[in-house]
Design a protein around this motif. Structure first.
Motif, PDB file in Angstrom:
ATOM      1  N   SER A   7       1.783  13.643   6.762  1.00 26.12           N
ATOM      2  CA  SER A   7       2.524  12.513   6.208  1.00 26.12           C
ATOM      3  C   SER A   7       2.858  11.463   7.251  1.00 26.12           C
ATOM      4  O   SER A   7       3.437  10.443   6.930  1.00 26.12           O
ATOM      5  CB  SER A   7       3.820  13.012   5.553  1.00 26.12           C
ATOM      6  N   ASP A   8       2.517  11.710   8.497  1.00 26.85           N
ATOM      7  CA  ASP A   8       2.851  10.755   9.538  1.00 26.85           C
ATOM      8  C   ASP A   8       1.631   9.897   9.878  1.00 26.85           C
ATOM      9  O   ASP A   8       0.560  10.401  10.170  1.00 26.85           O
ATOM     10  CB  ASP A   8       3.341  11.484  10.788  1.00 26.85           C
ATOM     11  N   THR A   9       1.824   8.596   9.850  1.00 26.63           N
ATOM     12  CA  THR A   9       0.712   7.667  10.046  1.00 26.63           C
ATOM     13  C   THR A   9       0.030   7.846  11.393  1.00 26.63           C
ATOM     14  O   THR A   9      -1.198   7.784  11.488  1.00 26.63           O
ATOM     15  CB  THR A   9       1.219   6.213   9.904  1.00 26.63           C
ATOM     16  N   SER A  10       0.807   8.064  12.443  1.00 29.25           N
ATOM     17  CA  SER A  10       0.215   8.185  13.780  1.00 29.25           C
ATOM     18  C   SER A  10      -0.787   9.323  13.851  1.00 29.25           C
ATOM     19  O   SER A  10      -1.884   9.188  14.412  1.00 29.25           O
ATOM     20  CB  SER A  10       1.318   8.397  14.829  1.00 29.25           C
ATOM     21  N   TRP A  11      -0.454  10.478  13.273  1.00 27.86           N
ATOM     22  CA  TRP A  11      -1.363  11.617  13.338  1.00 27.86           C
ATOM     23  C   TRP A  11      -2.608  11.371  12.500  1.00 27.86           C
ATOM     24  O   TRP A  11      -3.715  11.790  12.861  1.00 27.86           O
ATOM     25  CB  TRP A  11      -0.645  12.888  12.878  1.00 27.86           C
ATOM     26  N   GLN A  12      -2.448  10.697  11.376  1.00 28.63           N
ATOM     27  CA  GLN A  12      -3.615  10.368  10.564  1.00 28.63           C
ATOM     28  C   GLN A  12      -4.552   9.432  11.334  1.00 28.63           C
ATOM     29  O   GLN A  12      -5.786   9.571  11.279  1.00 28.63           O
ATOM     30  CB  GLN A  12      -3.177   9.710   9.254  1.00 28.63           C
ATOM     31  N   LEU A  13      -3.979   8.482  12.041  1.00 30.58           N
ATOM     32  CA  LEU A  13      -4.804   7.534  12.787  1.00 30.58           C
ATOM     33  C   LEU A  13      -5.491   8.213  13.965  1.00 30.58           C
ATOM     34  O   LEU A  13      -6.638   7.885  14.293  1.00 30.58           O
ATOM     35  CB  LEU A  13      -3.951   6.354  13.261  1.00 30.58           C
ATOM     36  N   ILE A  14      -4.812   9.158  14.624  1.00 27.51           N
ATOM     37  CA  ILE A  14      -5.452   9.904  15.706  1.00 27.51           C
ATOM     38  C   ILE A  14      -6.711  10.581  15.183  1.00 27.51           C
ATOM     39  O   ILE A  14      -7.749  10.602  15.835  1.00 27.51           O
ATOM     40  CB  ILE A  14      -4.490  10.957  16.297  1.00 27.51           C
TER      41      ILE A  14
ATOM     42  N   GLY B  88       0.813  -1.205   0.000  1.00 30.77           N
ATOM     43  CA  GLY B  88       0.000   0.000   0.000  1.00 30.77           C
ATOM     44  C   GLY B  88       0.847   1.256   0.000  1.00 30.77           C
ATOM     45  O   GLY B  88       1.762   1.395   0.821  1.00 30.77           O
ATOM     46  N   LYS B  89       0.546   2.167  -0.905  1.00 36.34           N
ATOM     47  CA  LYS B  89       1.308   3.416  -1.001  1.00 36.34           C
ATOM     48  C   LYS B  89       0.988   4.352   0.147  1.00 36.34           C
ATOM     49  O   LYS B  89       1.884   4.976   0.731  1.00 36.34           O
ATOM     50  CB  LYS B  89       1.004   4.102  -2.341  1.00 36.34           C
ATOM     51  N   ARG B  90      -0.303   4.453   0.493  1.00 40.01           N
ATOM     52  CA  ARG B  90      -0.728   5.294   1.607  1.00 40.01           C
ATOM     53  C   ARG B  90      -0.995   4.383   2.798  1.00 40.01           C
ATOM     54  O   ARG B  90      -2.057   3.778   2.913  1.00 40.01           O
ATOM     55  CB  ARG B  90      -1.970   6.110   1.217  1.00 40.01           C
ATOM     56  N   ARG B  91      -0.024   4.347   3.670  1.00 36.28           N
ATOM     57  CA  ARG B  91      -0.029   3.352   4.747  1.00 36.28           C
ATOM     58  C   ARG B  91      -1.250   3.462   5.645  1.00 36.28           C
ATOM     59  O   ARG B  91      -1.888   2.468   5.987  1.00 36.28           O
ATOM     60  CB  ARG B  91       1.254   3.526   5.565  1.00 36.28           C
ATOM     61  N   HIS B  92      -1.570   4.687   6.055  1.00 37.53           N
ATOM     62  CA  HIS B  92      -2.680   4.840   6.984  1.00 37.53           C
ATOM     63  C   HIS B  92      -4.003   4.405   6.360  1.00 37.53           C
ATOM     64  O   HIS B  92      -4.881   3.894   7.049  1.00 37.53           O
ATOM     65  CB  HIS B  92      -2.771   6.293   7.489  1.00 37.53           C
ATOM     66  N   GLU B  93      -4.145   4.591   5.045  1.00 37.48           N
ATOM     67  CA  GLU B  93      -5.380   4.182   4.393  1.00 37.48           C
ATOM     68  C   GLU B  93      -5.504   2.657   4.371  1.00 37.48           C
ATOM     69  O   GLU B  93      -6.603   2.116   4.525  1.00 37.48           O
ATOM     70  CB  GLU B  93      -5.451   4.756   2.983  1.00 37.48           C
ATOM     71  N   GLU B  94      -4.389   1.976   4.180  1.00 36.59           N
ATOM     72  CA  GLU B  94      -4.412   0.514   4.207  1.00 36.59           C
ATOM     73  C   GLU B  94      -4.765   0.016   5.609  1.00 36.59           C
ATOM     74  O   GLU B  94      -5.537  -0.937   5.772  1.00 36.59           O
ATOM     75  CB  GLU B  94      -3.051  -0.038   3.773  1.00 36.59           C
ATOM     76  N   ILE B  95      -4.194   0.676   6.630  1.00 32.96           N
ATOM     77  CA  ILE B  95      -4.492   0.307   8.014  1.00 32.96           C
ATOM     78  C   ILE B  95      -5.975   0.518   8.315  1.00 32.96           C
ATOM     79  O   ILE B  95      -6.643  -0.358   8.878  1.00 32.96           O
ATOM     80  CB  ILE B  95      -3.626   1.130   8.987  1.00 32.96           C
ATOM     81  N   LEU B  96      -6.504   1.687   7.938  1.00 31.97           N
ATOM     82  CA  LEU B  96      -7.907   1.987   8.205  1.00 31.97           C
ATOM     83  C   LEU B  96      -8.832   1.041   7.444  1.00 31.97           C
ATOM     84  O   LEU B  96      -9.910   0.683   7.938  1.00 31.97           O
ATOM     85  CB  LEU B  96      -8.206   3.439   7.824  1.00 31.97           C
ATOM     86  N   SER B  97      -8.413   0.625   6.259  1.00 31.75           N
ATOM     87  CA  SER B  97      -9.209  -0.324   5.482  1.00 31.75           C
ATOM     88  C   SER B  97      -9.323  -1.658   6.208  1.00 31.75           C
ATOM     89  O   SER B  97     -10.406  -2.256   6.286  1.00 31.75           O
ATOM     90  CB  SER B  97      -8.571  -0.532   4.100  1.00 31.75           C
TER      91      SER B  97
END
Length: 302
Positions: free
Chosen positions: A126-133, A91-100
């Motif tokens: 660009s940081d996964t942690s902040w996107q997930l928050i 997955g190119k956009r890591r947080h999107e793959e995680i959320l999926s």
């Protein structure tokens, strides 16, 4: 709060996996199953100059090898009796793959290690942690360090809802903290930080003369609201702490002084534009505390 399925984000670029270690500790106490997710991506394998079939085969090879390596690295945990599922995806956009995957698996908690990130990276999202928050719909356990800081947790409450969050979220934070206390044998503390409007912001002389009355009334309202909230959950008064000051200053100090290992906080989303500010207090606090952070979103109605 159920503790039956725990999802863990594996950071392939880091040798240490604090999130996995913390999730394993919880699984040992509760018998929860672990789902390990690793997202692979290499820009060189997105080039349009190469044959698409070769690129697909290369990506498949990387995913297969990473899956085998991850399964080998946790074999000792499987041998211990823990139920572990390994999942490696491209997955190119890591947080999107995680959320999926979160949307599909609906884990009770998502565990993610935190790593230092610059203000610029946060600004650019660009940081996964902040996107997930901002976007993770299930409880998000951000692990600061592999070694837990203490056997206590602290729930940061806001009974007057100054952060424009729903009243139900405080009750949700308390129920979550009580569930973790029962399941993990940790001591739960409950903290509310209240700060009146600073005197320096009052420019009207007549208003300034009434400042002390305002401070007294403000403190009284916060105390009454906090006491009412605590009483609804039969919490021992020794576990309830009302302190004066701004949350981003009071909470990190409380965490240090009381040897807190896990800070439980709420975060809300209010629309597309406001998503820039979601978890604003949580973000400022996370930058200053040296313990784990559990971010809770309001329960969805219906």
């Amino acid at each position: 709060m159920k503790l039956q399925r725990l999802m863990v984000v594996i950071d392939a670029e880091h040798q240490q996996q604090p999130a996995l270690q913390r999730a394993v500790e919880v699984a040992r106490e509760t018998g929860a199953a672990l789902h390990l997710l690793q997202v692979e991506y290499h820009p060189s394998l997105e080039s349009g100059l190469l044959d698409s079939r070769l690129l697909d085969r290369a990506r498949e090879t990387i995913v297969r090898q990473s899956c085998e390596a991850l399964r080998t690295s946790v074999a000792h945990l499987s041998a211990e009796g823990l139920q572990i599922e390994v999942d490696v995806r491209w997955g190119k956009r890591r947080h999107e793959e995680i959320l999926s995957r979160v949307a599909v698996l609906q884990p009770d908690i998502l565990f993610k290690s935190t790593h230092p990130s610059s203000a610029l990276r946060r600004l650019l999202f660009s940081d996964t942690s902040w996107q997930l928050i901002r976007r993770c719909p299930v409880p998000l356990w951000l692990v600061h360090d592999a070694e837990s800081r203490g056997k206590r947790l602290c729930a940061a409450l806001d009974p007057l809802h100054s952060a424009d969050k729903p009243a139900a979220l405080d009750h949700q934070l308390i129920r979550t903290s009580q569930a973790l206390q029962a399941a993990l044998g940790v001591q739960a503390e409950y903290l509310h930080a209240q700060a009146p409007l600073p005197r320096s912001l009052l420019f009207d002389a007549e208003v300034a003369q009434e400042y002390e009355d305002y401070v007294t009334q403000c403190s009284r309202e916060h105390r009454q609201a906090f006491d009412k909230l605590i009483a609804q959950h039969a919490i021992d008064r020794a576990q309830a702490h009302l302190q004066e000051g701004f949350a981003e200053e009071v909470i990190p100090r409380f965490v240090r002084e009381h040897n807190i290992g896990l800070l439980v906080m709420g975060a809300i989303a209010r629309g597309h534009l406001d998503s820039l500010l979601i978890g604003h207090t949580a973000e400022r606090v996370l930058e200053r505390v040296e313990c784990d952070l559990l971010v809770i979103k309001p329960e969805r109605k219906g």
